[in-house]
Design a protein around this motif. Sequence first.
Motif, PDB file in Angstrom:
ATOM      1  N   ASP A  58       0.813  -1.223   0.000  1.00  0.00           N
ATOM      2  CA  ASP A  58       0.000   0.000   0.000  1.00  0.00           C
ATOM      3  C   ASP A  58       0.842   1.266   0.000  1.00  0.00           C
ATOM      4  N   GLY A  59       2.135   1.155  -0.094  1.00  0.00           N
ATOM      5  CA  GLY A  59       2.991   2.333  -0.141  1.00  0.00           C
ATOM      6  C   GLY A  59       3.819   2.494   1.117  1.00  0.00           C
ATOM      7  N   ILE A  60       5.036   2.916   0.918  1.00  0.00           N
ATOM      8  CA  ILE A  60       5.968   3.181   2.013  1.00  0.00           C
ATOM      9  C   ILE A  60       6.583   4.546   1.755  1.00  0.00           C
ATOM     10  N   GLU A  61       6.759   5.323   2.792  1.00  0.00           N
ATOM     11  CA  GLU A  61       7.464   6.591   2.685  1.00  0.00           C
ATOM     12  C   GLU A  61       8.662   6.556   3.619  1.00  0.00           C
ATOM     13  N   ILE A  62       9.735   7.232   3.205  1.00  0.00           N
ATOM     14  CA  ILE A  62      10.934   7.325   4.031  1.00  0.00           C
ATOM     15  C   ILE A  62      11.453   8.757   3.980  1.00  0.00           C
ATOM     16  N   TYR A  63      11.929   9.228   5.124  1.00  0.00           N
ATOM     17  CA  TYR A  63      12.470  10.579   5.270  1.00  0.00           C
ATOM     18  C   TYR A  63      13.867  10.441   5.867  1.00  0.00           C
ATOM     19  N   VAL A  64      14.852  11.061   5.221  1.00  0.00           N
ATOM     20  CA  VAL A  64      16.253  10.896   5.608  1.00  0.00           C
ATOM     21  C   VAL A  64      16.889  12.281   5.741  1.00  0.00           C
ATOM     22  N   ARG A  65      17.646  12.508   6.827  1.00  0.00           N
ATOM     23  CA  ARG A  65      18.358  13.776   6.950  1.00  0.00           C
ATOM     24  C   ARG A  65      19.522  13.677   7.917  1.00  0.00           C
ATOM     25  N   PRO A  66      20.503  14.552   7.719  1.00  0.00           N
ATOM     26  CA  PRO A  66      21.627  14.597   8.652  1.00  0.00           C
ATOM     27  C   PRO A  66      21.286  15.467   9.860  1.00  0.00           C
ATOM     28  N   LYS A  67      21.905  15.142  10.974  1.00  0.00           N
ATOM     29  CA  LYS A  67      21.847  15.977  12.176  1.00  0.00           C
ATOM     30  C   LYS A  67      23.294  16.133  12.639  1.00  0.00           C
ATOM     31  N   LEU A  68      23.934  17.159  12.113  1.00  0.00           N
ATOM     32  CA  LEU A  68      25.365  17.359  12.347  1.00  0.00           C
ATOM     33  C   LEU A  68      25.613  17.870  13.762  1.00  0.00           C
ATOM     34  N   GLY A  69      26.589  17.274  14.424  1.00  0.00           N
ATOM     35  CA  GLY A  69      26.955  17.674  15.776  1.00  0.00           C
ATOM     36  C   GLY A  69      25.979  17.223  16.840  1.00  0.00           C
ATOM     37  N   PHE A  70      25.215  16.185  16.577  1.00  0.00           N
ATOM     38  CA  PHE A  70      24.148  15.782  17.487  1.00  0.00           C
ATOM     39  C   PHE A  70      24.356  14.399  18.080  1.00  0.00           C
ATOM     40  N   CYS A  71      25.541  13.872  17.982  1.00  0.00           N
ATOM     41  CA  CYS A  71      25.757  12.491  18.397  1.00  0.00           C
ATOM     42  C   CYS A  71      26.822  12.432  19.482  1.00  0.00           C
ATOM     43  N   ASN A  72      26.732  11.406  20.299  1.00  0.00           N
ATOM     44  CA  ASN A  72      27.781  11.142  21.268  1.00  0.00           C
ATOM     45  C   ASN A  72      29.026  10.738  20.482  1.00  0.00           C
ATOM     46  N   CYS A  73      30.043  11.573  20.542  1.00  0.00           N
ATOM     47  CA  CYS A  73      31.240  11.363  19.723  1.00  0.00           C
ATOM     48  C   CYS A  73      31.983  10.079  20.078  1.00  0.00           C
ATOM     49  N   ASP A  74      31.837   9.613  21.296  1.00  0.00           N
ATOM     50  CA  ASP A  74      32.561   8.418  21.732  1.00  0.00           C
ATOM     51  C   ASP A  74      31.801   7.125  21.445  1.00  0.00           C
ATOM     52  N   ARG A  75      30.506   7.130  21.695  1.00  0.00           N
ATOM     53  CA  ARG A  75      29.720   5.890  21.603  1.00  0.00           C
ATOM     54  C   ARG A  75      28.923   5.756  20.315  1.00  0.00           C
ATOM     55  N   GLY A  76      28.648   6.835  19.619  1.00  0.00           N
ATOM     56  CA  GLY A  76      27.769   6.767  18.453  1.00  0.00           C
ATOM     57  C   GLY A  76      26.345   6.491  18.892  1.00  0.00           C
ATOM     58  N   VAL A  77      25.614   5.745  18.125  1.00  0.00           N
ATOM     59  CA  VAL A  77      24.239   5.366  18.466  1.00  0.00           C
ATOM     60  C   VAL A  77      24.333   4.070  19.249  1.00  0.00           C
ATOM     61  N   ALA A  78      24.246   4.186  20.551  1.00  0.00           N
ATOM     62  CA  ALA A  78      24.575   3.058  21.415  1.00  0.00           C
ATOM     63  C   ALA A  78      23.393   2.194  21.823  1.00  0.00           C
ATOM     64  N   ASP A  79      22.175   2.765  21.836  1.00  0.00           N
ATOM     65  CA  ASP A  79      21.053   1.985  22.358  1.00  0.00           C
ATOM     66  C   ASP A  79      19.737   2.378  21.695  1.00  0.00           C
ATOM     67  N   ASP A  80      18.717   1.595  21.975  1.00  0.00           N
ATOM     68  CA  ASP A  80      17.404   1.818  21.377  1.00  0.00           C
ATOM     69  C   ASP A  80      16.777   3.133  21.822  1.00  0.00           C
ATOM     70  N   GLU A  81      17.031   3.545  23.058  1.00  0.00           N
ATOM     71  CA  GLU A  81      16.457   4.795  23.545  1.00  0.00           C
ATOM     72  C   GLU A  81      16.956   5.974  22.720  1.00  0.00           C
ATOM     73  N   GLU A  82      18.194   5.902  22.245  1.00  0.00           N
ATOM     74  CA  GLU A  82      18.705   6.968  21.391  1.00  0.00           C
ATOM     75  C   GLU A  82      17.996   6.969  20.044  1.00  0.00           C
TER      76      GLU A  82
END
Length: 184
Positions: A64-88
């Motif tokens: 029935d259709g799928i939509e996707i939205y993609v964008r950068p968020k510069l300077g918004f990440c934990n520089c040491d761990r990256g995306v570490a868990d589901d809560e993030e």
Amino acid sequence: MRRWPIVAFVTLALGILSGAAAYQQADPRQDQRHAEWHEIAWPFPRDGWPAGRAFRCRGASCGDGIEIYVRPKLGFCNCDRGVADDEEVDRVADLDLLSERFTPIQAGDVISVADMPGRSRAYDLKVTDGARHAAIGIAVSRRCDLLVAVAHGKGDAMRVRRMALQLLGENEMTRWMKAAIEGQ
């Protein structure tokens, strides 16, 4: 008598060529059809992050259709761990742009998109008209920067996830994501 072998050969050759042409022009089987992704305008109001790219899939494999939205968020990440868990993923993946009413279906998965490590997670999403959609939140990082995506559609969450990751894995998208995360 001498002509019949030539006539038979020409008839056979024409039959083979027309059969090959018909095979090449035939519609692919249902399981071999490619998704038909079309870029659409960014549908969300301006916020603290730049608009990204939005796509809608209308192919046979998209249901029935799928939509996707993609964008950068510069300077918004934990520089040491990256995306570490589901809560993030819950916090950064732009699910709230679609609806404030989303519920995780299960624990997320470790993924890699455009050579960036991160996580994806499936959600049950209740959109404004009350309909239920499956949604996938994706967050990947490079250094201190994030690239986030959210995909949604009716039906199975794993199909939405598979289709979203397939689009994000295409060469053009990979090039764009790498350039976007570099701020270009």
